[in-house]
Design a protein around this motif. Sequence first.
Motif, PDB file in Angstrom:
ATOM      1  N   ALA A 137       8.134 -31.886 -17.086  1.00  0.00           N
ATOM      2  CA  ALA A 137       8.878 -30.585 -17.414  1.00  0.00           C
ATOM      3  C   ALA A 137       8.800 -29.735 -16.106  1.00  0.00           C
ATOM      4  N   LEU A 138       9.171 -28.725 -16.091  1.00  0.00           N
ATOM      5  CA  LEU A 138       9.024 -27.659 -14.939  1.00  0.00           C
ATOM      6  C   LEU A 138       7.876 -26.844 -15.196  1.00  0.00           C
ATOM      7  N   GLY A 139       7.488 -26.228 -13.814  1.00  0.00           N
ATOM      8  CA  GLY A 139       6.323 -25.561 -13.715  1.00  0.00           C
ATOM      9  C   GLY A 139       4.989 -26.241 -13.190  1.00  0.00           C
ATOM     10  N   GLY A 140       3.947 -25.341 -12.947  1.00  0.00           N
ATOM     11  CA  GLY A 140       3.153 -26.004 -12.201  1.00  0.00           C
ATOM     12  C   GLY A 140       1.878 -26.870 -13.141  1.00  0.00           C
ATOM     13  N   GLY A 141       1.215 -27.738 -12.434  1.00  0.00           N
ATOM     14  CA  GLY A 141       0.112 -28.318 -13.132  1.00  0.00           C
ATOM     15  C   GLY A 141       0.284 -29.106 -14.198  1.00  0.00           C
ATOM     16  N   PHE A 142      -0.353 -29.658 -15.049  1.00  0.00           N
ATOM     17  CA  PHE A 142      -0.366 -30.540 -16.021  1.00  0.00           C
ATOM     18  C   PHE A 142      -0.598 -29.730 -17.395  1.00  0.00           C
ATOM     19  N   SER A 200      14.271 -11.876 -18.433  1.00  0.00           N
ATOM     20  CA  SER A 200      14.862 -11.684 -17.420  1.00  0.00           C
ATOM     21  C   SER A 200      15.268 -12.720 -16.397  1.00  0.00           C
ATOM     22  N   THR A 201      14.102 -13.438 -16.036  1.00  0.00           N
ATOM     23  CA  THR A 201      14.065 -14.633 -15.217  1.00  0.00           C
ATOM     24  C   THR A 201      13.480 -15.693 -15.976  1.00  0.00           C
ATOM     25  N   SER A 202      13.529 -16.820 -15.603  1.00  0.00           N
ATOM     26  CA  SER A 202      12.652 -18.156 -16.275  1.00  0.00           C
ATOM     27  C   SER A 202      12.723 -19.181 -15.025  1.00  0.00           C
ATOM     28  N   GLY A 203      11.469 -19.882 -15.023  1.00  0.00           N
ATOM     29  CA  GLY A 203      11.538 -20.953 -14.146  1.00  0.00           C
ATOM     30  C   GLY A 203      12.003 -22.193 -14.613  1.00  0.00           C
ATOM     31  N   THR A 204      12.237 -22.063 -15.878  1.00  0.00           N
ATOM     32  CA  THR A 204      13.028 -23.209 -16.603  1.00  0.00           C
ATOM     33  C   THR A 204      14.379 -23.410 -15.979  1.00  0.00           C
ATOM     34  N   TRP A 205      14.821 -22.581 -15.452  1.00  0.00           N
ATOM     35  CA  TRP A 205      16.424 -22.337 -15.225  1.00  0.00           C
ATOM     36  C   TRP A 205      16.035 -22.339 -13.426  1.00  0.00           C
TER      37      TRP A 205
END
Length: 551
Positions: free
Chosen positions: A49-54, A81-86
Amino acid sequence: MGTVALMMASCNLDLVPESTMTDAAYWKSENDLRGACNRFYEQLNGNNALGGGFAHDYRSDELNNNGAANSTSDGSWTIPSTSGTWTDAYWRIFIANNILEKSAQADVTESVLNRYQAEARFFRAYYYFELVKKYGDVPLMLKAVNNTKDPSLEMPRTPREEVMKQVYEDLEFAATWLPDIDASEITSNWGHVAKQAATAMIVRAGLYEGTFGKYHNLPNCDYKAHLKKSIDAAESLMNSRKFDLYPDFEQLFQVVAEGRQNKENIFVKVYGPNGSAASTTHGNSRQMENAASLTRNIVDLFLYTDGLPREKSPLKVSPETSYDDIFTDRDPRLGMTIYKVGEEAYKGAFIPFAFRYGYNLKKGFDLVQWGTNSKEYTDKMIIRYGEILISYAEALYEYNGSISDDQLDKTVNALRARAGMPAKLTNAFAQANGLNILEEIHRERTIEFVDENKRYDDIIRWKIAEKVLPVDIIGAKYTSEANKDKEDLQNRLTSNGGMLNNKQRYEEDDMYVLEFAENRKFDPAKDYLYPVPLQEITLSGNNVTQNPGWK
């Protein structure tokens, strides 16, 4: 598609120079193209998926974070407001588009150019698929925009069917031009995508979109066409004879199973180099000790050795008087997934309730790496051959309405045999025992892939999230092996928001209720898709619209 506009306006592009340089000294050689594509592997996350690390995925009924609610799982999430998935996905798509455009300047042969463009197109497809799974329709940006006033930054959402068409085109191009998994270029750069990884992504994407389209009644979706892509891609991999199941299920998730010598590996995130001084690391084992535990909801899905589920098998121990009664005559994978009393675990012999209130995860735990304090280096499988087999079985059944015993032997029963499960699934066995073959395929997928970040996507595409999420989430059973005073434990659990029940919430006494059904909800009118972040709507000039039901 306001994300790119915002990033460009910040004037601080978070990229290595190889991906952004536009001067005449760059984008000239194969080495330049290789360097630009290396960025993808730095950004790649080992949890699919997205984002840092496991990370362990708490969005479904599979895992619980020590009684803590997950906003997606319990239905309390709101529009961000914001999201790292996008934003993370679009940032990586921008990098792919940038490489696709600028690589054409390089003084290389057409085949070399196609090889690196195939790498960029693989990752563009990878992240667009992630976006479609979460948001449905999303803006399809196929160029690298370098001007904040470019009107394409305000494009509306593109229908998901059109986005998926591009995903397939990119993956098919990648499968044609990427190196073979046994080519020296891959073996010397293990973890880089091979053509078989692109084919495997078609298996995954076709199954997801086909079943999502079917069960959600998507308009303009020929769900069988998606399933056929998945089937054809799976057969291609199976017929290649380049892959096989690793013989030891328990060791599959350890350092010993890394690399091409493990024929189950198709696409992995490489961590390391191996050793305590590793430069690319994760914290999987520490998170298993400190947060993640398996729910009883999932434990109950494991079959008994007679091939029957809990509600049908005479082998079920009831009432349970020992913590380890759940392992009696059970699919061996249960004992490879969670700890039994007394087994060497996080800080010595395992004692129930010493760390978690659910069932403590064992699958993938490494005591040596636990000792590195979140600097672990075991590679993470993003796609493994076991997924191809079970996906093939499911796609076949969804496409044909049936599956032969021979096909079951090559898929479901192969996974069972690898783990030492004696019972086989056959059509006659299912009919004789009132079992639904498709439900058994779903069950097999669920237990085979515990803590491999599959469950949430599966309950979304099967459209069963509305059934399995707004319920009591059950943890472990209290027995004398817990070595804790029951009254004192009850007081601690109550202060943590849970309770030991007395059959009012589960058929067995003294089960810890991790989360109460009355505190959980799932709205099928909106929760099958993520809410679009408000920033993306604003930056698009309101051309990007919100998903239905979100306000």
